[in-house]
Scaffold this motif. Structure first.
Motif, PDB file in Angstrom:
ATOM      1  N   PRO A 129      42.880  55.647  47.272  1.00  0.00           N
ATOM      2  CA  PRO A 129      43.366  54.274  47.165  1.00  0.00           C
ATOM      3  C   PRO A 129      43.378  53.881  45.689  1.00  0.00           C
ATOM      4  O   PRO A 129      42.452  54.231  44.942  1.00  0.00           O
ATOM      5  CB  PRO A 129      42.313  53.465  47.942  1.00  0.00           C
ATOM      6  N   GLN A 131      42.698  51.270  44.491  1.00  0.00           N
ATOM      7  CA  GLN A 131      41.566  50.376  44.250  1.00  0.00           C
ATOM      8  C   GLN A 131      40.256  51.142  44.072  1.00  0.00           C
ATOM      9  O   GLN A 131      39.211  50.530  43.854  1.00  0.00           O
ATOM     10  CB  GLN A 131      41.425  49.385  45.406  1.00  0.00           C
ATOM     11  N   ALA A 136      40.593  51.860  39.307  1.00  0.00           N
ATOM     12  CA  ALA A 136      40.109  50.489  39.146  1.00  0.00           C
ATOM     13  C   ALA A 136      39.559  50.258  37.748  1.00  0.00           C
ATOM     14  O   ALA A 136      39.750  49.184  37.153  1.00  0.00           O
ATOM     15  CB  ALA A 136      39.028  50.195  40.185  1.00  0.00           C
ATOM     16  N   PHE A 148      37.080  46.112  46.766  1.00  0.00           N
ATOM     17  CA  PHE A 148      38.480  46.549  46.795  1.00  0.00           C
ATOM     18  C   PHE A 148      39.453  45.372  46.855  1.00  0.00           C
ATOM     19  O   PHE A 148      40.559  45.451  46.328  1.00  0.00           O
ATOM     20  CB  PHE A 148      38.714  47.473  47.993  1.00  0.00           C
ATOM     21  N   GLY A 152      42.164  45.095  43.994  1.00  0.00           N
ATOM     22  CA  GLY A 152      43.572  45.157  44.349  1.00  0.00           C
ATOM     23  C   GLY A 152      44.348  43.952  43.864  1.00  0.00           C
ATOM     24  O   GLY A 152      45.490  44.076  43.387  1.00  0.00           O
ATOM     25  N   GLU A 153      43.735  42.783  43.962  1.00  0.00           N
ATOM     26  CA  GLU A 153      44.408  41.560  43.514  1.00  0.00           C
ATOM     27  C   GLU A 153      44.591  41.563  42.001  1.00  0.00           C
ATOM     28  O   GLU A 153      45.662  41.198  41.490  1.00  0.00           O
ATOM     29  CB  GLU A 153      43.604  40.335  43.950  1.00  0.00           C
ATOM     30  N   GLN A 155      44.876  44.151  40.095  1.00  0.00           N
ATOM     31  CA  GLN A 155      45.910  45.131  39.770  1.00  0.00           C
ATOM     32  C   GLN A 155      47.306  44.550  39.947  1.00  0.00           C
ATOM     33  O   GLN A 155      48.195  44.767  39.116  1.00  0.00           O
ATOM     34  CB  GLN A 155      45.735  46.373  40.642  1.00  0.00           C
ATOM     35  N   GLY A 167      46.059  53.092  49.441  1.00  0.00           N
ATOM     36  CA  GLY A 167      45.441  51.774  49.351  1.00  0.00           C
ATOM     37  C   GLY A 167      46.199  50.620  49.954  1.00  0.00           C
ATOM     38  O   GLY A 167      45.924  49.456  49.634  1.00  0.00           O
ATOM     39  N   TRP A 170      44.416  47.294  51.398  1.00  0.00           N
ATOM     40  CA  TRP A 170      43.888  46.158  50.642  1.00  0.00           C
ATOM     41  C   TRP A 170      44.983  45.339  49.969  1.00  0.00           C
ATOM     42  O   TRP A 170      44.735  44.609  49.026  1.00  0.00           O
ATOM     43  CB  TRP A 170      42.865  46.662  49.629  1.00  0.00           C
ATOM     44  N   LEU A 171      46.191  45.459  50.512  1.00  0.00           N
ATOM     45  CA  LEU A 171      47.304  44.689  49.978  1.00  0.00           C
ATOM     46  C   LEU A 171      47.797  43.611  50.932  1.00  0.00           C
ATOM     47  O   LEU A 171      48.514  42.703  50.512  1.00  0.00           O
ATOM     48  CB  LEU A 171      48.483  45.617  49.642  1.00  0.00           C
ATOM     49  N   ARG A 193      42.452  41.796  54.246  1.00  0.00           N
ATOM     50  CA  ARG A 193      42.013  41.121  53.023  1.00  0.00           C
ATOM     51  C   ARG A 193      41.251  39.858  53.412  1.00  0.00           C
ATOM     52  O   ARG A 193      41.773  39.016  54.145  1.00  0.00           O
ATOM     53  CB  ARG A 193      43.211  40.745  52.150  1.00  0.00           C
ATOM     54  N   VAL A 229      53.119  52.853  47.659  1.00  0.00           N
ATOM     55  CA  VAL A 229      51.874  52.897  48.437  1.00  0.00           C
ATOM     56  C   VAL A 229      52.139  53.776  49.654  1.00  0.00           C
ATOM     57  O   VAL A 229      52.951  53.448  50.510  1.00  0.00           O
ATOM     58  CB  VAL A 229      51.387  51.478  48.801  1.00  0.00           C
TER      59      VAL A 229
END
Length: 536
Positions: A129, A131, A136, A148, A152-153, A155, A167, A170-171, A193, A229
Motif C-alpha cells: 500500500p 500508505q 509514507a 494509514f 493517505g490523506e 499524500q 492501498g 484507505w482512499l 476511512r 491503485v
C-alpha cells in the motif's frame, strides 16, 4: 589580401549569427536533473547471493555496487522501516514507527517535498500500500506508521505527480476486499476511512489519470499526472502475480510508466521506487517469496538504468532499508558437508516452486482436499508420510505456511535466525552524476540527493519548514483553539478581530473567512500540536 577577405567573411558570418539567433540559444539553459531512489525493503546480503544463483546471471544491481550503508535508528541497532525510511527521506535519525518526525516528534521536511517545492516533478512507486512505512516517509508526517488514514490523506493533498501501488482501502469511505480466512473460506474484508472522506473523488478532481489495472497502466494517458491503485492492500508477489493476479502490474512496469510521466517536466524529477515485499516474505521465512521480489526489484533497477544511461543527467541510488530474517546459505544440517555443496543443492529445491508460500496457500480449499496440490505448487512434492501428516495437522493457515517454509529451507540447505529485522550494514548501489559511494549513513542519502538537485534540507527555508501553528498565531495576537480535537477531522481555528483562519488537518489549504487559500504544504496534527507552514 586573402587573409583580409577571410577575416571580413568571418566577421560578417558572426554578425549574421548574432542577429538571427534568439537570446535563449545564446545562453544555454541549465540541464535538467533527475534522481531515482530505489529501496528494497528488508533485504539481507545472503538473499542477493541466492537470487543471483537462482537467476544464473549477474544482477543489474551488481553493475553499480559502490559501497555500504549503516541502518541503525535513533534508539536501536536494529531499525524498522518507518525510522529507516524517515532517515533516508529527511536526513534525520528517528524513533521506530515515526514517519518523518524527528525524535522529539516535530515534522521534518522530506527530500521529496524539497524537490517538489524547488520545482521538480515528484512521484512514488510501491508494491505495498502506498500508505505503508517507506512511501509514507517521503510523503507524509505522523507519529505512527499505522495511521494509514492520515498518511493517505496527506499524500493526496501533497500534489505529487505520480503515485503507483496498492492501498485502495484507505482512499474511500468503504472498500470491500475478497480474501480467504485461515480455514480457506472466502470472506469479505471491510475497509473504511474513519473520517468518511472519499479521496478518490479528490484525486479525480485534481487532474490525475486515475487507473486501476495493468492494461490501463500500459496505455498512454493524456495527463502528466498519474495515480494508479491496483489492489486494496498490497500488490501480489511477482511469482504469484503472473499466475493469480495478471491484472496487477509488475514493479518494473510501474517504474517505466512513472519515468515516462515524470520526464515530461523540463527541470527534472525525483522518484522513489520501493520493492516492498522482500521484507514481507522474509518475515515469513519464505526464500521463494524473497527471491521473487529481489528479482522483481532488479528488473526495475534495469528499467531505471536504461533510462539513466540514455539521459545522462540522472542520479540513481539503490539500497535496502534494513536486513530481515538472518537468512544464510547453510544451516545446522550443513555443519559437516558444507565443503561439498554446489550451488545446485541450494537452488534446485527452490526452482520447483511455482508459487510463493502465500500464493500456494491462497489456493487451499476449505476442506483441504487439495492440500497435496497446494504444497506441491510450493515445490514440496514427494512428501513422506510424516511430512504430509505435519502439513495436514497444521491448525491454521499461518501454521501451515510455517511448516511449508521450514521444509523448503531444510531441502534447500538454508537457515533463518529470526522472523524479524536484523541490524547489519547493507549494500549501496549508485550510478550517474553526483552519486554517493563508500560506507555511508542512511541519513547521508537525502543530503547527497538534495545537494545534486540544488537545495538544502539542513539550512535555509527548508530547515524549519513546519512550525507550531498554535504558538505562531498566538504570538501574532490571535485567539487559537482546536475544533474537534479528538474527532476524525480536527481544525485549527485562529481568530483576531474580523479575521477567522481555519486550518483543516492533512489539507494543503486554509480558509480566511470565506476565502480558500492554497498552501505549499499540508497542515499536520499529531493529536496535541498543529503544525503548519507559514507562507512568506
Amino acid at each position: 589580401m586573402k587573409t583580409l577577405k577571410r577575416l571580413i567573411i568571418l566577421t560578417t558570418l558572426l554578425s549574421l549569427l548574432s542577429i538571427s539567433l534568439p537570446a535563449s540559444t545564446l545562453k544555454a539553459s541549465p540541464p535538467h536533473k533527475n534522481v531515482i531512489l530505489l529501496i528494497m525493503d528488508g533485504t539481507n546480503s545472503d538473499i542477493l547471493t541466492l537470487s543471483r544463483w537462482y537467476r544464473g546471471t549477474d544482477l543489474q544491481l551488481d553493475e553499480i555496487l559502490v559501497g555500504g550503508v549503516r541502518t541503525y535508528s535513533d534508539q536501536s541497532a536494529i531499525t524498522d522501516s518507518a525510522a529507516a525510511g524517515s532517515a533516508m527521506a529527511t536526513g534525520v535519525k528517528t524513533k521506530a514507527d515515526y514517519i518523518s518526525m524527528n525524535p522529539d516528534g516535530h515534522p521534518v521536511l522530506t527530500v521529496l517535498e524539497g524537490a517538489k517545492l524547488s520545482g521538480y516533478k515528484t512521484g512514488i512507486v510501491s508494491t505495498s500500500p502506498v500508505q505503508h512505512a517507506t512511501p509514507a516517509a517521503f510523503t507524509s508526517h505522523t507519529l505512527s506508521r499505522d495511521e494509514f488514514g492520515d498518511i493517505g490523506e496527506q499524500q493526496v493533498y501533497q500534489g505529487l505527480d505520480v503515485v503507483l501501488g496498492g492501498g485502495a482501502a484507505w482512499l474511500k469511505p468503504q472498500v470491500k476486499d475478497h480474501t480467504k480466512d485461515d480455514d480457506g473460506m472466502l470472506k469479505t474484508k471491510q475497509f473504511s476511512r474513519e473520517d468518511g472522506e472519499n479521496l478518490v473523488t479528490e484525486i479525480g478532481a485534481s487532474g490525475y489519470d486515475l487507473i486501476l489495472n495493468r492494461d490501463e497502466l500500459l496505455r498512454k494517458g493524456k495527463s502528466s499526472k498519474l495515480w494508479g491503485v491496483f489492489a486494496a492492500e498490497d500488490i501480489s508477489y511477482e511469482l504469484d502475480r503472473k499466475a493469480l493476479k495478471p491484472a496487477e502490474p509488475s514493479l518494473s512496469e510501474m517504474t517505466h510508466a512513472a519515468i515516462a510521466r515524470l520526464s515530461q517536466g523540463e527541470k527534472g524529477f525525483f522518484l522513489m521506487v520501493e520493492g516492498s515485499k522482500v521484507d514481507w516474505a522474509a518475515h515469513k521465512n519464505d526464500p521463494v517469496g524473497m527471491i521473487s521480489e529481489v528479482l522483481s526489484f532488479d528488473d526495475a533497477v534495469g528499467e531505471v538504468l536504461d533510462f539513466a544511461r540514455k539521459d545522462g543527467n540522472t542520479m540513481v541510488v539503490a539500497v535496502t532499508d534494513h536486513g530481515n530474517s538472518g537468512l544464510t546459505l547453510g544451516n545446522q544440517g550443513t555443519n559437516e558437508n558444507y565443503k561439498s555443496l554446489p550451488a545446485e543443492k541450494f537452488i534446485e529445491p527452490l526452482k520447483k516452486a511455482k508459487l510463493t508460500v502465500k500464493g500456494a496457500t491462497s489456493q487451499l480449499k476449505k476442506d483441504r482436499s487439495n492440500l497435496k496440490e497446494v504444497v506441491s505448487s510450493y515445490g514440496l512434492g514427494n512428501l513422506s508420510s510424516g511430512e504430509y501428516r505435519t502439513m495436514k495437522d497444521a491448525k491454521s493457515m499461518d501454521d501451515l505456511e510455517s511448516e511449508m517454509v521450514k521444509l523448503m529451507s531444510k531441502r534447500a540447505n538454508l537457515g533463518f535466525t529470526t522472523n524479524g529485522h536484523t541490524g547489519e550494514d547493507v549494500f549501496l548501489y549508485a550510478y550517474g552524476p553526483g552519486r554517493p559511494s563508500g560506507l555511508i549513513e542512511n541519513t547521508d542519502i537525502p543530503l547527497v540527493i538534495s545537494e545534486y538537485m540544488g537545495f538544502s534540507l539542513k539550512t535555509g527555508k527548508f530547515a524549519d519548514w513546519y512550525v507550531n501553528g498554535e504558538k505562531f498565531y498566538r504570538d501574532m495576537g490571535f485567539l487559537v483553539e482546536i475544533e474537534g480535537r479528538t474527532s476524525n477531522n480536527p481544525v485549527m481555528v485562529a481568530k483576531k478581530e474580523d479575521e477567522v483562519l481555519r486550518f483543516p488537518e492533512n489539507k494543503n489549504f486554509y480558509w480566511r473567512n470565506d476565502e480558500k487559500v492554497g498552501l505549499k504544504s499540508v497542515n499536520l496534527y499529531d493529536g496535541d500540536t498543529f503544525y503548519v507552514h507559514v507562507e512568506e
